[in-house]
Motif scaffolding. Structure first.
Motif, mmCIF file in Angstrom:
data_model
loop_
_atom_site.group_PDB
_atom_site.id
_atom_site.type_symbol
_atom_site.label_atom_id
_atom_site.label_comp_id
_atom_site.label_asym_id
_atom_site.label_seq_id
_atom_site.Cartn_x
_atom_site.Cartn_y
_atom_site.Cartn_z
ATOM 1 N N LEU A 49 0.828 -1.209 0.000
ATOM 2 C CA LEU A 49 0.000 0.000 0.000
ATOM 3 C C LEU A 49 0.859 1.254 0.000
ATOM 4 C CD1 LEU A 49 -2.811 -1.071 2.499
ATOM 5 C CD2 LEU A 49 -3.057 -0.700 0.034
ATOM 6 N N ASP A 50 1.996 1.205 0.697
ATOM 7 C CA ASP A 50 2.913 2.350 0.698
ATOM 8 C C ASP A 50 3.332 2.726 -0.724
ATOM 9 O OD1 ASP A 50 2.938 2.571 3.472
ATOM 10 O OD2 ASP A 50 4.794 1.431 3.717
ATOM 11 N N SER A 51 3.356 1.737 -1.611
ATOM 12 C CA SER A 51 3.943 1.937 -2.941
ATOM 13 C C SER A 51 2.943 2.353 -4.006
ATOM 14 C CB SER A 51 4.631 0.641 -3.393
ATOM 15 O OG SER A 51 3.662 -0.369 -3.707
ATOM 16 N N ILE A 52 1.646 2.361 -3.708
ATOM 17 C CA ILE A 52 0.682 2.542 -4.803
ATOM 18 C C ILE A 52 -0.139 3.821 -4.720
ATOM 19 C CG2 ILE A 52 0.503 0.078 -5.272
ATOM 20 C CD1 ILE A 52 -2.175 0.053 -3.862
ATOM 21 N N PRO A 77 -6.610 4.040 2.449
ATOM 22 C CA PRO A 77 -6.245 3.024 3.440
ATOM 23 C C PRO A 77 -5.557 3.658 4.653
ATOM 24 C CG PRO A 77 -4.785 2.897 1.522
ATOM 25 C CD PRO A 77 -5.736 4.021 1.271
ATOM 26 N N ILE A 78 -6.101 3.376 5.833
ATOM 27 C CA ILE A 78 -5.520 3.836 7.091
ATOM 28 C C ILE A 78 -4.919 2.609 7.771
ATOM 29 C CG2 ILE A 78 -5.966 5.001 9.288
ATOM 30 C CD1 ILE A 78 -6.548 6.778 6.886
ATOM 31 N N ASP A 133 -4.887 7.111 -2.484
ATOM 32 C CA ASP A 133 -6.179 6.439 -2.438
ATOM 33 C C ASP A 133 -6.215 5.367 -3.516
ATOM 34 O OD1 ASP A 133 -7.885 7.715 -4.884
ATOM 35 O OD2 ASP A 133 -6.666 9.274 -3.951
ATOM 36 N N VAL A 134 -7.033 4.346 -3.291
ATOM 37 C CA VAL A 134 -6.975 3.150 -4.121
ATOM 38 C C VAL A 134 -8.380 2.677 -4.471
ATOM 39 C CG1 VAL A 134 -4.781 2.402 -3.106
ATOM 40 C CG2 VAL A 134 -6.941 1.629 -2.092
ATOM 41 N N GLY A 135 -8.471 1.900 -5.542
ATOM 42 C CA GLY A 135 -9.690 1.210 -5.917
ATOM 43 C C GLY A 135 -9.504 -0.280 -5.743
ATOM 44 N N TYR A 136 -10.577 -1.024 -5.928
ATOM 45 C CA TYR A 136 -10.496 -2.469 -5.766
ATOM 46 C C TYR A 136 -9.445 -3.069 -6.693
ATOM 47 C CZ TYR A 136 -11.644 -7.413 -5.916
ATOM 48 O OH TYR A 136 -11.546 -8.788 -5.872
ATOM 49 N N GLU A 137 -9.383 -2.586 -7.942
ATOM 50 C CA GLU A 137 -8.433 -3.147 -8.902
ATOM 51 C C GLU A 137 -6.998 -2.964 -8.439
ATOM 52 O OE1 GLU A 137 -10.840 -0.999 -9.564
ATOM 53 O OE2 GLU A 137 -12.278 -2.299 -10.587
ATOM 54 N N ASP A 138 -6.718 -1.853 -7.762
ATOM 55 C CA ASP A 138 -5.360 -1.599 -7.266
ATOM 56 C C ASP A 138 -4.960 -2.639 -6.226
ATOM 57 O OD1 ASP A 138 -5.103 0.824 -8.770
ATOM 58 O OD2 ASP A 138 -6.331 1.826 -7.268
ATOM 59 N N VAL A 139 -5.835 -2.842 -5.244
ATOM 60 C CA VAL A 139 -5.465 -3.720 -4.125
ATOM 61 C C VAL A 139 -5.705 -5.181 -4.444
ATOM 62 C CG1 VAL A 139 -5.801 -1.911 -2.422
ATOM 63 C CG2 VAL A 139 -7.705 -3.419 -2.983
ATOM 64 N N ALA A 140 -6.359 -5.478 -5.555
ATOM 65 C CA ALA A 140 -6.521 -6.874 -5.978
ATOM 66 C C ALA A 140 -5.224 -7.433 -6.552
ATOM 67 C CB ALA A 140 -7.644 -6.987 -7.006
ATOM 68 N N ARG A 141 -4.247 -6.568 -6.822
ATOM 69 C CA ARG A 141 -2.971 -7.007 -7.409
ATOM 70 C C ARG A 141 -1.973 -7.507 -6.378
ATOM 71 N NH1 ARG A 141 -0.111 -3.219 -8.985
ATOM 72 N NH2 ARG A 141 -1.277 -1.326 -8.503
ATOM 73 N N PHE A 142 -2.289 -7.369 -5.091
ATOM 74 C CA PHE A 142 -1.338 -7.766 -4.056
ATOM 75 C C PHE A 142 -1.074 -9.271 -4.108
ATOM 76 C CE2 PHE A 142 -0.730 -9.426 0.332
ATOM 77 C CZ PHE A 142 0.552 -8.931 0.540
ATOM 78 N N THR A 143 0.198 -9.635 -4.045
ATOM 79 C CA THR A 143 0.585 -11.044 -3.974
ATOM 80 C C THR A 143 1.499 -11.270 -2.783
ATOM 81 O OG1 THR A 143 2.493 -10.728 -5.445
ATOM 82 C CG2 THR A 143 0.397 -11.371 -6.473
#
Length: 300
Positions: free
Chosen positions: A17-20, A123-124, A23-33
């Motif tokens: 999250l620090d790197s992206i 994200p907090i 503010d984020v959308g679902y598509e952004d955080v769905a990429r986490f592996t």
């Protein structure tokens, strides 16, 4: 519970999250592996996210509510100044509530996704759940290590001091970042005066300051301004009339300096402020009038 795995995944998720961005959308955080496995940090349809790989919740969210609408869940501040997060439904033993309870009991870090516009979240993190109020169907949220100490301090410190302490942390960790994110989102991430789109050069400026009775951190009390115009607005070089016309102080209009003064400030005089498309997010006329009168008083 494999505590080492739980902690490692959460640590890596927060680094991600620090790197992206802010503010984020679902598509952004769905990429986490994690260790070769894709693990979305948000659930597309549920407010509480517990991946199958974990024994406790990883994240929870508060959906975006427009300024003129009522939130679907009444998350609020308690008498101790700490925030509350409502359980899902009216059954404390519902699966997602149990997942949050497991994170609370294991003292695991969580991510709180707070809606700043439709489909986008701030994200907090890291936050923790520090208590459960079953009768009110809610958990008590601590935003940092300082707030985690508040429940213990409640036995030795005056309640008003505790509340003030908690509110200061909440203002810094939650309200200010959310205010910035929501204001910038409402103005499509550009300066309302010069239309600059570099987000890292934009601020959410208060029309009326926090100390004013109408100075709440809400979008109608905010303007998206680049750092130059934010400073000029705060120093009363620039004012905004209630009809949204920009005014430059008379003595500044006759100054002779470089191109920044001429093109960046003087040429704004008489132009109209850019406002959000959503009517409920536009600058509040009453607040603008109070602030414009302050601007006029500085002219003499």
């Amino acid at each position: 519970m494999d505590v080492a795995y739980e902690v490692a995944l959460r640590t890596e998720a927060m680094r991600f999250l620090d790197s992206i961005g802010e503010d984020v959308g679902y598509e952004d955080v769905a990429r986490f592996t994690f260790r070769g496995m894709r693990i979305p940090l948000l659930d597309y349809s549920r407010g509480i996210r517990k991946p199958s790989q974990l024994s406790a919740a990883l994240s929870f969210r508060t959906v975006y509510t427009a300024p003129d609408k009522t939130p679907p869940y009444a998350d609020q501040e308690g008498l101790d100044g700490l925030l509350r997060y409502k359980m899902r439904g009216d059954d404390p033993e519902q699966a997602e509530n149990r997942a949050l309870r497991a994170a609370m009991r294991a003292q695991l870090d969580l991510i709180w996704f707070v809606g700043v516009e439709s489909g986008r979240y701030l994200p907090i993190y890291p936050v923790r759940l520090v208590a459960e109020e079953t009768q009110d169907l809610q958990f008590v949220v601590a935003l940092d290590r300082e707030q985690r100490m508040i429940l213990g301090a409640a036995h030795t410190e005056p309640l008003e001091d505790i509340r003030r302490w908690a509110q200061q942390v909440t203002q810094r960790r939650l309200h200010q970042p959310i205010f910035r994110a929501r204001v910038l989102a409402a103005y499509q991430r550009r300066c309302a005066m010069c239309h600059l789109r570099h987000v890292n050069l934009l601020d959410a400026s208060h029309i009326l300051a926090d100390r004013h009775e109408l100075g709440q951190a809400v979008v109608p009390n905010g303007l998206s301004l680049c750092k130059i115009h934010h400073a000029a607005f705060d120093q009363h070089l620039i004012g905004v009339r209630p009809d949204l016309q920009i005014a430059v102080r008379r003595d500044v209009l006759v100054e002779i300096d470089g191109p920044m003064l001429r093109h960046g400030i003087q040429e704004l005089d008489g132009l109209r402020l850019e406002t959000p498309r959503e009517r409920s997010a536009r600058p509040d006329e009453a607040r603008l009038e109070i602030r414009y009168n302050e601007f006029l008083s500085r002219i003499g």
